[in-house]
Design a protein around this motif. Structure first.
Motif, mmCIF file in Angstrom:
data_model
loop_
_atom_site.group_PDB
_atom_site.id
_atom_site.type_symbol
_atom_site.label_atom_id
_atom_site.label_comp_id
_atom_site.label_asym_id
_atom_site.label_seq_id
_atom_site.Cartn_x
_atom_site.Cartn_y
_atom_site.Cartn_z
ATOM 1 N N GLN A 34 26.700 -4.914 -38.205
ATOM 2 C CA GLN A 34 26.049 -3.707 -38.711
ATOM 3 C C GLN A 34 24.746 -4.040 -39.444
ATOM 4 O O GLN A 34 24.533 -3.643 -40.583
ATOM 5 C CB GLN A 34 27.010 -2.919 -39.610
ATOM 6 C CG GLN A 34 28.261 -2.483 -38.893
ATOM 7 C CD GLN A 34 29.188 -1.661 -39.755
ATOM 8 O OE1 GLN A 34 29.063 -1.590 -40.969
ATOM 9 N NE2 GLN A 34 30.151 -1.026 -39.118
ATOM 10 N N GLN A 53 27.104 1.431 -40.558
ATOM 11 C CA GLN A 53 27.668 1.729 -39.249
ATOM 12 C C GLN A 53 26.987 0.841 -38.204
ATOM 13 O O GLN A 53 25.925 0.278 -38.467
ATOM 14 C CB GLN A 53 27.525 3.209 -38.904
ATOM 15 C CG GLN A 53 26.111 3.721 -38.969
ATOM 16 C CD GLN A 53 26.023 5.208 -38.704
ATOM 17 O OE1 GLN A 53 26.398 5.656 -37.631
ATOM 18 N NE2 GLN A 53 25.524 5.965 -39.662
ATOM 19 N N ALA A 54 27.607 0.730 -37.061
ATOM 20 C CA ALA A 54 27.093 -0.157 -36.014
ATOM 21 C C ALA A 54 25.807 0.391 -35.406
ATOM 22 O O ALA A 54 25.778 1.528 -34.960
ATOM 23 C CB ALA A 54 28.142 -0.345 -34.929
ATOM 24 N N LEU A 70 22.338 4.701 -34.012
ATOM 25 C CA LEU A 70 23.461 4.115 -34.721
ATOM 26 C C LEU A 70 24.769 4.661 -34.154
ATOM 27 O O LEU A 70 24.770 5.554 -33.311
ATOM 28 C CB LEU A 70 23.380 4.439 -36.219
ATOM 29 C CG LEU A 70 22.171 3.887 -36.967
ATOM 30 C CD1 LEU A 70 22.250 4.260 -38.448
ATOM 31 C CD2 LEU A 70 22.072 2.375 -36.820
ATOM 32 N N GLU A 71 25.852 4.127 -34.648
ATOM 33 C CA GLU A 71 27.167 4.556 -34.169
ATOM 34 C C GLU A 71 27.302 6.080 -34.211
ATOM 35 O O GLU A 71 27.835 6.685 -33.295
ATOM 36 C CB GLU A 71 28.245 3.910 -35.039
ATOM 37 C CG GLU A 71 29.642 4.239 -34.627
ATOM 38 C CD GLU A 71 30.668 3.414 -35.378
ATOM 39 O OE1 GLU A 71 31.844 3.825 -35.358
ATOM 40 O OE2 GLU A 71 30.322 2.385 -35.963
ATOM 41 N N ARG A 98 30.163 5.290 -29.550
ATOM 42 C CA ARG A 98 29.063 4.792 -30.373
ATOM 43 C C ARG A 98 27.863 4.587 -29.464
ATOM 44 O O ARG A 98 27.995 4.422 -28.249
ATOM 45 C CB ARG A 98 29.422 3.492 -31.071
ATOM 46 C CG ARG A 98 29.530 2.288 -30.131
ATOM 47 C CD ARG A 98 29.563 0.981 -30.914
ATOM 48 N NE ARG A 98 29.790 -0.176 -30.088
ATOM 49 C CZ ARG A 98 28.845 -0.823 -29.400
ATOM 50 N NH1 ARG A 98 27.597 -0.402 -29.399
ATOM 51 N NH2 ARG A 98 29.143 -1.887 -28.689
#
Length: 188
Positions: A34, A53-54, A70-71, A98
């Protein structure tokens, strides 16, 4: 020729390099840790931003900002203010998805696609974030959205759905961002 380690980021899933021609820096993300990275080759300096977040993709925007997939949707990140601002989450109704990969088209639109986090369902979609911040669906029923590029003459877009093990070529309209007539051009 040899290989030289420039940034020892210890990335677990480092992806999505994006060169910012105006600033002369390289952005990339580490999905699993992340993190957002920015490397300045003149100063030999790397900045790492921890996210909550990822991240799936990053692209240059303005002097102080980048756009992120982002996710949980599209965001702007301001480097000077260290501030993340949400734009839109087109998949609030799909918590298992995601964002995975994305690139700016020749006209500056940000194409980014999603995937099922467990890599089981074809619940992903390729989206286009327009300059007016509206979001349009481009391809639905995607397994793992990956690899987006445009031809030198800007008449085609190439796109990979990793589930399909193919590279698809679409007719591309630079003025509108529309894509049409998918054709498999590489099977791997």
């Amino acid at each position: 020729m040899g290989v030289e380690l420039i940034v020892d980021s210890k990335s677990r899933l480092g992806e999505g390099p994006s060169w910012d021609r105006e600033k002369g820096v390289l952005y990339w993300v580490d999905i699993l840790q992340q993190q957002l990275h920015c490397y300045n080759p003149v100063e030999h300096k790397n900045i790492t931003v921890e996210l909550d977040q990822a991240p799936g993709a990053v692209a240059p925007k303005s002097s102080d900002e980048v756009v992120l997939a982002l996710e949980n949707g599209f965001y702007f990140y301001n480097w000077k203010l260290n501030k993340l601002d949400p734009i839109m989450n087109p998949e609030e109704h799909l918590p298992r998805n995601r964002f995975n990969d994305g690139k700016c088209d020749p006209a500056g639109r940000f194409f980014a696609g999603t995937m099922d986090k467990e890599e089981e369902e074809r619940s992903g979609t390729l989206y286009c974030l327009e300059e007016n911040l509206s979001v349009k669906e481009k391809v639905t029923g995607v397994g793992i959205s990956n690899g987006i590029a445009w031809s030198v003459d800007h008449t085609h877009m190439y796109y990979i759905d990793t589930f399909e093990n193919q590279v698809y070529r679409y007719d591309y309209n630079r003025d509108t961002g529309d894509i049409s007539h998918p054709a498999s051009v590489i099977f791997f």
